[in-house]
Design a protein around this motif. Structure first.
Motif, mmCIF file in Angstrom:
data_model
loop_
_atom_site.group_PDB
_atom_site.id
_atom_site.type_symbol
_atom_site.label_atom_id
_atom_site.label_comp_id
_atom_site.label_asym_id
_atom_site.label_seq_id
_atom_site.Cartn_x
_atom_site.Cartn_y
_atom_site.Cartn_z
ATOM 1 N N GLN A 351 -18.476 -107.680 -107.356
ATOM 2 C CA GLN A 351 -19.576 -108.468 -106.816
ATOM 3 C C GLN A 351 -20.932 -108.013 -107.338
ATOM 4 O OE1 GLN A 351 -20.055 -111.300 -103.881
ATOM 5 N NE2 GLN A 351 -21.151 -111.184 -105.807
ATOM 6 N N ASN A 352 -21.100 -106.719 -107.523
ATOM 7 C CA ASN A 352 -22.398 -106.217 -107.975
ATOM 8 C C ASN A 352 -22.206 -104.928 -108.758
ATOM 9 O OD1 ASN A 352 -22.219 -105.835 -104.719
ATOM 10 N ND2 ASN A 352 -22.759 -103.925 -105.733
ATOM 11 N N TYR A 360 -22.853 -110.263 -109.633
ATOM 12 C CA TYR A 360 -21.943 -110.912 -110.575
ATOM 13 C C TYR A 360 -21.104 -111.952 -109.840
ATOM 14 C CZ TYR A 360 -23.088 -106.625 -113.116
ATOM 15 O OH TYR A 360 -23.746 -105.596 -113.711
ATOM 16 N N GLY A 361 -20.607 -112.920 -110.615
ATOM 17 C CA GLY A 361 -19.791 -113.967 -110.026
ATOM 18 C C GLY A 361 -18.459 -114.167 -110.696
ATOM 19 N N ALA A 362 -18.144 -113.383 -111.741
ATOM 20 C CA ALA A 362 -16.889 -113.602 -112.459
ATOM 21 C C ALA A 362 -16.250 -112.316 -112.966
ATOM 22 C CB ALA A 362 -17.116 -114.561 -113.636
ATOM 23 N N ARG A 363 -16.940 -111.210 -112.986
ATOM 24 C CA ARG A 363 -16.360 -109.957 -113.490
ATOM 25 C C ARG A 363 -15.198 -109.514 -112.599
ATOM 26 N NH1 ARG A 363 -19.231 -106.297 -116.942
ATOM 27 N NH2 ARG A 363 -17.995 -104.687 -115.924
ATOM 28 N N TYR A 364 -14.169 -108.922 -113.205
ATOM 29 C CA TYR A 364 -13.067 -108.373 -112.413
ATOM 30 C C TYR A 364 -12.353 -107.298 -113.218
ATOM 31 C CZ TYR A 364 -9.628 -111.056 -115.120
ATOM 32 O OH TYR A 364 -8.834 -111.561 -116.130
ATOM 33 N N THR A 365 -11.556 -106.484 -112.509
ATOM 34 C CA THR A 365 -10.748 -105.448 -113.147
ATOM 35 C C THR A 365 -9.354 -105.458 -112.533
ATOM 36 O OG1 THR A 365 -11.468 -103.750 -111.569
ATOM 37 C CG2 THR A 365 -12.743 -103.963 -113.608
ATOM 38 N N THR A 366 -8.388 -104.997 -113.302
ATOM 39 C CA THR A 366 -7.030 -104.784 -112.798
ATOM 40 C C THR A 366 -6.579 -103.392 -113.232
ATOM 41 O OG1 THR A 366 -5.900 -105.659 -114.748
ATOM 42 C CG2 THR A 366 -6.500 -107.238 -113.012
ATOM 43 N N ASN A 408 -24.973 -116.518 -115.704
ATOM 44 C CA ASN A 408 -25.209 -115.551 -114.644
ATOM 45 C C ASN A 408 -25.132 -116.249 -113.287
ATOM 46 O OD1 ASN A 408 -25.616 -113.324 -116.333
ATOM 47 N ND2 ASN A 408 -27.791 -113.827 -116.613
ATOM 48 N N TYR A 409 -25.004 -115.460 -112.226
ATOM 49 C CA TYR A 409 -24.968 -115.973 -110.864
ATOM 50 C C TYR A 409 -26.068 -115.289 -110.051
ATOM 51 C CZ TYR A 409 -20.329 -117.876 -111.905
ATOM 52 O OH TYR A 409 -19.280 -118.579 -112.448
ATOM 53 N N ARG A 415 -24.581 -120.923 -109.763
ATOM 54 C CA ARG A 415 -24.328 -120.678 -111.188
ATOM 55 C C ARG A 415 -25.575 -121.015 -111.992
ATOM 56 N NH1 ARG A 415 -19.644 -121.372 -114.844
ATOM 57 N NH2 ARG A 415 -20.444 -122.087 -116.862
ATOM 58 N N GLY A 416 -25.978 -120.114 -112.866
ATOM 59 C CA GLY A 416 -27.133 -120.350 -113.709
ATOM 60 C C GLY A 416 -26.779 -121.131 -114.947
ATOM 61 N N PRO A 417 -27.768 -121.432 -115.772
ATOM 62 C CA PRO A 417 -27.507 -122.182 -117.013
ATOM 63 C C PRO A 417 -26.679 -121.355 -117.986
ATOM 64 C CG PRO A 417 -29.767 -121.359 -116.958
ATOM 65 C CD PRO A 417 -29.190 -121.087 -115.599
ATOM 66 N N ASP A 418 -25.970 -122.043 -118.867
ATOM 67 C CA ASP A 418 -25.168 -121.362 -119.868
ATOM 68 C C ASP A 418 -26.059 -120.532 -120.790
ATOM 69 O OD1 ASP A 418 -22.883 -122.405 -118.851
ATOM 70 O OD2 ASP A 418 -22.688 -124.017 -120.331
ATOM 71 N N LYS A 419 -25.497 -119.376 -121.195
ATOM 72 C CA LYS A 419 -26.240 -118.478 -122.070
ATOM 73 C C LYS A 419 -25.733 -118.616 -123.505
ATOM 74 C CE LYS A 419 -25.220 -114.669 -119.981
ATOM 75 N NZ LYS A 419 -25.263 -113.218 -119.637
#
Length: 796
Positions: A351-352, A360-366, A408-409, A415-419
């Motif tokens: 989340q941050n 953050y709105g999409a980062r993740y780990t496994t 970015n979120y 959701r922000g504009p595409d980068k």
């Protein structure tokens, strides 16, 4: 990711285990022993009752008597048994019984006049043995927490001098702070084996409290048997090693769509065959509300400031783990020989970053864990005794970090504009393997009464290899390895249980391979180094009567950098620093334990301790407000002076109250800025991100036969206090860098019923008044939450 299959899977698993336990339970026979003093008839607590089959002398069960002198042992079938009872200061009692149905037997113990002149510590319970050590140690039994949804981290947070830094809800990173020292200065062990190599799926904040029998907290000087390079102390989680057949299963549901399941099954045959399985899972949306002071308005391309309450939207977490052990116990060649396998998986949405300025709105780990383990213990009849133990594990797991969003979120979940380039922090598809190994060998020889010599060696290894699909980095093709070996030799003398002293010496070996520029520039190359260091110390304790114990200890200690500090977390949130130097410290500890009341009905214990630390090359973790990353660096000299105090009163085993308080003055002693003659603004300032004044209070009551005969009602209240502190250097008293004073209240109510109280239902509320709670870097924790739990316990 759809969470319904996870909830359904583990609910079905729980129901299956319940059904298995209920259908396999036999009509167990009970043998209740009532142990009293032969002279005055007073009940005797902590007497060791052991039952063996008359034919074959196989161990059938054992227990310690409670405050009422009673010990109940469940036996699988009728037959002839030998019952032996031992207690410090009393003659050993032995007899036989023909058990055809559940029986109660009265045992009167006679005083052993010979033993009064020389105290035999082996007559004490394991907890009492640890409490009598010369080290400054605190203990907590976990029985009263097993009916809660608390994990090991939450239980440790109740111990005097201990604080748990947890950056959020279920699955968030958790570090232990002890007497003012942060998590990596404090080593954590399970049955003497370092936890440093385990993945976060087996973190303290994921493991159920029921895994532990007790928790031992060594403040400052650490016994060589633990074998770690601990600078600020060590925590040893001791599991229940009693030989019995049992099935324990529980399921809880709570706020933020939190689900926790735990199943523990253990079987020990008469021929010594042993098998156990401990499986658990945690799931949570972690969508609690947090307070922020700004967010990005993508529509107007501006930053909006204020005091806003928002809900976390990208913090889902789940993990599944299982620990299987198979082997033999009570054999001529081994008291315990167990081969094990530990497997686990976790999924974590990020989340941050390391602070709440970056969302953050999409980062993740496994991460997955595949770890074989070995346990060997044996007590040999050589001289007065020879004890050998060997424990080891190696993790073959792998991890994955993903940062692929094209935008970015903000904290509103918008959701922000595409980068032009993907990635919220940095475009990442990083597959990597962190291979960790840990082994501990401990040998203790008792050549004569009161004398012992111990040798211990602990080896930890780390290596990382990986590949990022998005970019090729030089360090991926170069070694990232570390090997640490800590060995110790100690001699202990115990004079009639009144005074005992330990003297020890330690050797630290640190091997490192990394891709770096040792001068801090851009001239990178493969570097390899091996360094050796020596330390040592002394610990002594003296008993004045039966109710006063004094402790004094000193150690010159080293703390070697951890693999995370050297090489980072792997997900680019925390970056490594392979140039870190080991910390060194002169540690002095003074402690006193007083028991002004110690009767079967009333027991009051007061502990107090003072400590002094003089540290060089102190390693401190910092966060970067420009990108949210964290890293560690050496920050020169640090001095710490402080102490803690705790008291606990119990009445007749049914009522208890307790409290503890800690204060530590930990300051930078670097007068000049590094490499200059300019006076440092941080000279003699408190070390930031370290709470320096905090405490806990708790009270509980256990009531029998409430509503229905044979039931047990437990009510447990807990309060936590943390005084305000700064999370960054704050020379100019900026209030934005302060973590405010925090007070929270928790309550747990459990009700046990059934023929043997095998069923338990419980409800709890944490942070009753919905206070704003934070970690050491002002990361906000969950507000008020509720949880409900059902459990079943079968013992044979």
């Amino acid at each position: 990711m759809n969470k319904s299959p996870y909830q359904l899977r583990y609910s079905l698993l729980l129901i299956s285990v319940f059904a298995f336990a209920l259908t396999s339970a036999q009509q167990a026979l009970k043998l209740t022993s009532i142990v009293t003093d032969k002279a005055d008839g007073a009940p005797l607590s902590h007497a060791r009752v052991e039952v063996r089959s008359a034919e074959g002398n196989a161990l059938a069960g054992g227990a310690l008597t409670g405050a009422d002198g009673k010990a109940t042992i469940q036996l699988g079938k009728a037959g002839r048994y030998t019952v032996s009872v031992s207690l410090l200061g009393y003659r050993k009692h032995s007899g036989t019984v023909d058990l055809k149905s559940s029986e109660t037997m009265a045992i009167k113990m006679a005083v052993d006049e010979k033993s009064l002149g020389e105290v035999v510590v082996d007559g004490l319970s394991p907890t009492e043995k640890v409490a009598r050590l010369a080290y400054n140690v605190s203990l907590i039994e976990t029985d009263k927490f097993k009916n809660t949804t608390m994990d090991l981290a939450s239980v440790m947070d109740r111990i005097s001098g201990v604080r748990i830094r947890q950056g959020g809800g279920v699955g968030s990173d958790a570090d232990v702070s002890l007497n003012g020292f942060s998590g990596r200065h404090v080593k954590v062990f399970i049955d003497g084996v370092p936890m440093e190599g385990m993945s976060s799926a087996f973190g303290l904040n994921n493991i159920p409290a029921g895994l532990a029998k007790r928790i031992e907290v060594y403040k400052g000087v650490v016994p060589i048997e633990l074998g770690g390079d601990a600078l600020g102390g060590a925590i040893n989680i001791v599991t229940d090693k009693s030989r019995r057949t049992r099935v324990n299963a529980s399921y809880s549901f709570g706020s933020f769509n939190t689900h926790k399941t735990n199943v523990y099954a253990e079987y020990t045959a008469k021929n010594g065959f042993h098998v156990s399985l401990n499986a658990y899972q945690n799931y949570s949306d972690n969508d609690y509300k947090v307070n922020i002071d700004h967010y990005t308005d993508f529509t107007n391309n501006s930053v909006v400031y204020g005091d806003f309450e928002v809900r976390r939207f990208h913090a889902r977490y789940h993990n599944e783990a299982a620990v299987l052990k198979v082997g033999v116990v009570d054999k001529p060649f081994a008291d315990r020989l167990l081969l094990g396998f530990t497997g686990g998986y976790e999924y974590k949405e990020t989340q941050n970053a390391s602070n709440m300025n970056w969302v953050y709105g999409a980062r993740y780990t496994t991460a997955s864990t595949l770890m074989p383990t070995l346990t060997y213990e044996k007590r040999f009849d050589v001289l007065e005794g020879l004890h050998v133990s060997l424990n080891g594990n190696y993790n073959f797991g792998k991890s994955y970090a993903a940062d692929t969003a094209s935008c970015n979120y903000n904290w509103l979940g918008e959701r922000g504009p595409d980068k032009s380039a993907p990635g919220e922090l940095s475009y990442t598809k990083y597959h990597y393997r962190d291979h960790n190994g840990a082994a501990n060998l401990a040998i203790a020889l008792f050549p004569a009464p009161g004398h012992s010599v111990s040798v211990s060696s602990t080896l930890t290894t780390f290596s990382r290899s990986g590949k990022d699909e998005t970019v090729s980095k030089p360090e991926y093709d170069h070694p990232q390895k570390s090997v640490k070996a800590t060995s110790g030799l100690s001699y202990k003398y115990d004079y009639r249980g009144i005074w005992n002293t330990s003297a020890f010496v330690k050797n630290y070996v640190n091997h490192l391979e990394a891709w770096l520029d040792p001068d801090g520039g851009s001239n990178y190359r493969d570097m390899s180094s091996t360094e050796s260091y020596w330390g040592g110390g002394l610990a002594t304790t003296y008993f004045i009567g039966k109710r006063l114990q004094l402790r004094l200890s000193y150690e010159y200690a080293y703390r070697l950098p951890t693999s995370r500090e050297l090489f980072g977390s792997g997900d680019d949130i925390e970056r490594g620093n392979a140039t870190l130097k080991p910390e060194t410290s002169n540690n002095v500890n003074l402690g006193v334990t007083v028991r002004p009341m110690d009767t079967p009905a009333h027991r009051l214990t007061i502990d107090a301790a003072l400590q002094y630390r003089d540290i060089n090359d102190y390693i401190r973790r910092t966060t970067n407000n420009d990108n949210g990353r964290a890293s560690s660096s050496n920050e020169g000299g640090v001095r710490s002076i402080g102490g803690d105090m705790s008291l606990r009163y119990t009445y007749n085993g049914m009522l208890f109250v307790g409290a503890n308080f800690s204060y530590f003055d930990m300051r930078s002693m670097m007068k000049y800025k590094t490499g200059t003659q300019s006076l440092s603004l941080n000279y003699k300032e408190r070390i930031p991100a370290m709470p320096y004044m905090y405490g806990n209070a708790e009270a509980g009551v256990s009531l029998n036969d409430v509503v229905v005969k044979g039931t047990l009602l437990d009510i447990h209240y807990m309060m936590s206090y943390v005084h305000e502190f700064n999370y960054e250097w704050n020379t100019y008293n900026n209030s934005e860098l302060e973590v405010p004073t925090q007070i929270s209240h928790d309550i747990n109510i459990s009700y046990s019923f059934g023929r043997q109280r095998e069923f338990t239902v419980s409800a709890e509320c944490r942070n009753i008044f919905d206070e704003r709670l934070y970690d050491n870097f002002k990361m906000q924790k969950p507000g008020r939450s509720f949880a409900f739990k059902v459990a079943y316990n079968f013992n044979k």
